[in-house]
Design an enzyme around this catalytic site. Structure first.
Site, PDB file in Angstrom:
ATOM      1  N   ASP A  36       1.028  -1.300   0.067  1.00 28.66           N
ATOM      2  CA  ASP A  36      -0.118   0.143   0.073  1.00 28.66           C
ATOM      3  C   ASP A  36       0.929   1.111  -0.016  1.00 28.66           C
ATOM      4  O   ASP A  36       1.610   1.650   0.978  1.00 28.66           O
ATOM      5  CB  ASP A  36      -0.928  -0.256   1.194  1.00 28.66           C
ATOM      6  N   ASP A  37       0.851   1.965  -1.104  1.00 29.51           N
ATOM      7  CA  ASP A  37       1.622   3.357  -1.192  1.00 29.51           C
ATOM      8  C   ASP A  37       3.103   3.009  -1.356  1.00 29.51           C
ATOM      9  O   ASP A  37       3.975   3.894  -0.821  1.00 29.51           O
ATOM     10  CB  ASP A  37       1.473   4.162  -0.096  1.00 29.51           C
ATOM     11  N   CYS A  76      -5.832   3.992  -4.566  1.00 25.80           N
ATOM     12  CA  CYS A  76      -6.010   2.673  -3.791  1.00 25.80           C
ATOM     13  C   CYS A  76      -6.998   1.871  -4.507  1.00 25.80           C
ATOM     14  O   CYS A  76      -6.846   0.561  -4.950  1.00 25.80           O
ATOM     15  CB  CYS A  76      -6.350   2.839  -2.300  1.00 25.80           C
ATOM     16  N   HIS A 139     -11.121  -2.498   0.318  1.00 22.42           N
ATOM     17  CA  HIS A 139     -11.229  -1.147  -0.184  1.00 22.42           C
ATOM     18  C   HIS A 139     -12.216  -1.320  -1.492  1.00 22.42           C
ATOM     19  O   HIS A 139     -11.841  -0.229  -2.373  1.00 22.42           O
ATOM     20  CB  HIS A 139     -10.074  -0.477  -0.468  1.00 22.42           C
ATOM     21  N   ASP A 286       0.047  -0.906  -4.934  1.00 21.35           N
ATOM     22  CA  ASP A 286      -1.137  -0.532  -5.467  1.00 21.35           C
ATOM     23  C   ASP A 286      -1.053   0.775  -6.293  1.00 21.35           C
ATOM     24  O   ASP A 286      -1.814   0.999  -7.024  1.00 21.35           O
ATOM     25  CB  ASP A 286      -2.243  -0.386  -4.353  1.00 21.35           C
TER      26      ASP A 286
END
Length: 491
Positions: A36-37, A76, A139, A286
């Site tokens: 994530d990121d 995301c 998400h 992502d």
């Protein structure tokens, strides 16, 4: 019968086959490790100076590195929807219609989610006997109809959103954590995250979920799909006590080190269980590093321009590693242009399944590139919300629109490209270049700092014209370059 033949054909081509006479062919296990990121420049193998990712670096040394791998959107939710459907967000519904070129995602206050009409990878893998689990961040919607177990997953431990908070439980509750259908607690209450120190034990919990699932499925001799979508590198970043203060990079580096250690343990488990040669593992992120949170809680996009939320290279180019001992020769680097949507099609190919034929699938099967070293000609589309901002063909990238973030946000200190202003490129208003695209050669200029002048662009006829060779054949990028010229959305 057709399905059996297809499974057998794929098994012989890529090296897995029935265990013996009369035995049923078992396709390989599939593990997707989605960060994530996390930025392209966060791994030692991609040049991060601290060299604090030894297990991921070793994974690359034993497998295949993809330096030209992309997400389908720099945010995301749409990137995750693209991965699991094999389709651009403009097709699967994860885009905005109430604002031009604005990314869409599903926070708590949004009631939408993944449409029922979309086929997700785990739904299709069930046809080949897979047991599917998601660990971490979903998400794709938080209402019951969007629940992962309604879309092909058999198990879930994680949350419908990121670990934002803490909230007061009046205007807004803290984000829930689920085990399958049951809510087992909330972030900050039952699953503590200390903003001051950065301490949280979530990565260790997510690691245990992965380990237990792999062991259980191996004991049952069932093929499995594990989607390990953890979020420690998303601000506010966190790490467990034993990793805090251990990185040269601060708290963000602590989170990366713990993730690296956890992935090392997952790969070692596959080896210890004797299933490494029957388990395909793919690592990526992502979207690009969130430079708005840097340097304390954001990562590095290496030499690339800007970060998360933008369609410059830093927003969409991702770290990516494929690992499949016995099938992928060690130490390979592929210059294939890849995309997270390809994981959908590749996953189906591994299972001996074909993609749905009733819709456009944007992901390609990467197995020829991974196992046979081939390079497949294909473009990369850079979407931001409802707008195709840019296209890459080969080493060339053409921007039809440029935009970092609004003047209003920028004046408030929100900067998607800190320290990277490029005049006429990192614009704070939406600038259209459709009639004369802003062209870059990413081989010579990966940072998108030097637009190619018009006179030089004319020397690249395959990019600008539908030209045929003297033999009458179309040049390699002709079909893709025609999309550039006509500015057609691939819908």
């Amino acid at each position: 019968m057709a399905t059996v033949a297809l499974v057998l054909g794929v098994s012989l081509l890529f090296g897995w086959a029935p265990l013996g006479a009369g035995a049923t062919s078992q396709p390989p296990n599939i593990v997707f490790l989605l960060m994530d990121d996390m930025g392209w420049g966060d791994l030692g193998v991609f040049g991060e100076p601290s060299r604090e990712t030894p297990h991921l670096d070793q994974m690359a040394a034993e497998g295949m590195l993809f330096p030209n791998f992309y997400t389908a959107n720099p945010l995301c939710s749409p990137s995750r929807a693209a991965l699991l459907t094999g389709r651009l967000p403009i097709r699967n519904g994860f885009y905005t219609t109430n604002g031009h070129a604005r990314n869409a995602y599903t926070p708590q206050e949004i009631v939408g989610g993944i449409p029922d009409s979309e086929f997700l990878l785990p739904e299709l893998l069930k046809k080949a006997g897979y047991v599917n689990k998601i660990v971490g961040k979903w998400h794709l919607g938080h209402r019951p109809q969007f629940h992962p177990l309604k879309h092909g997953f058999d198990e879930w431990f994680g949350s419908p959103n990121c670990h934002f908070g803490p909230y007061d439980n009046k205007a807004m509750p803290n984000i829930p954590v689920y085990r399958n259908w049951e809510m087992v607690g909330r972030f900050y209450e039952d699953f503590p995250i200390n903003h001051k120190t950065g301490e949280a034990n979530l990565t260790q919990i997510y690691l245990k979920e992965a380990v237990d699932f792999i062991k259980k499925q191996q004991a049952h001799q069932q093929p499995f799909f594990l989607y390990w979508a953890i979020d420690a590198t998303h601000a506010p970043v966190y790490a467990s006590k034993s990793f805090l203060g251990t990185s040269q990079r601060g708290r963000y580096g602590d989170a990366v080190r713990e993730i690296d250690d956890s992935i090392g343990k997952i790969l070692k488990l596959l080896q210890d269980l004797g299933i490494k040669e029957n388990t395909f593992v793919f690592f990526t992120s992502d979207n690009g590093a969130a430079l708005i949170s840097a340097p304390k809680e954001g990562g590095s996009n290496g030499p690339f321009l800007c970060g998360k939320q933008t369609t410059f290279e830093g927003g969409l180019r991702e770290p990516a590693i494929a690992w499949w001992p016995g099938h992928i020769p060690a130490g390979q680097v592929s210059h294939q242009l890849g995309n997270v949507m390809d994981l959908f099609t590749t996953g189906l190919s591994l299972a001996g399944l074909k993609p749905p034929s009733d819709r456009e699938i944007d992901g390609i099967d990467l197995l020829p590139a991974i196992v046979q070293g081939k390079v497949i000609d294909r473009p990369i589309f850079y979407y931001r919300g409802n707008e195709m901002m840019a296209v890459r063909v080969g080493q060339y990238k053409a921007h039809y629109w440029t935009w970092s973030n609004s003047w209003e946000e920028f004046s408030q200190g929100i900067d998607f490209c800190p320290g990277q202003n490029v005049s006429g490129v990192t614009t704070h208003s939406q600038e259209e270049h459709t009639n004369l695209p802003l062209l870059f050669h990413l081989g010579r200029d990966p940072g998108e700092r030097f637009p190619i002048r018009e006179i030089e662009a004319e020397k690249s006829p395959t990019i600008w014209t539908k030209e045929k060779s003297s033999e009458g054949h179309q040049n390699p990028v002709t079909s893709s370059s025609q999309v550039w010229l006509n500015k057609k959305h691939p819908t």
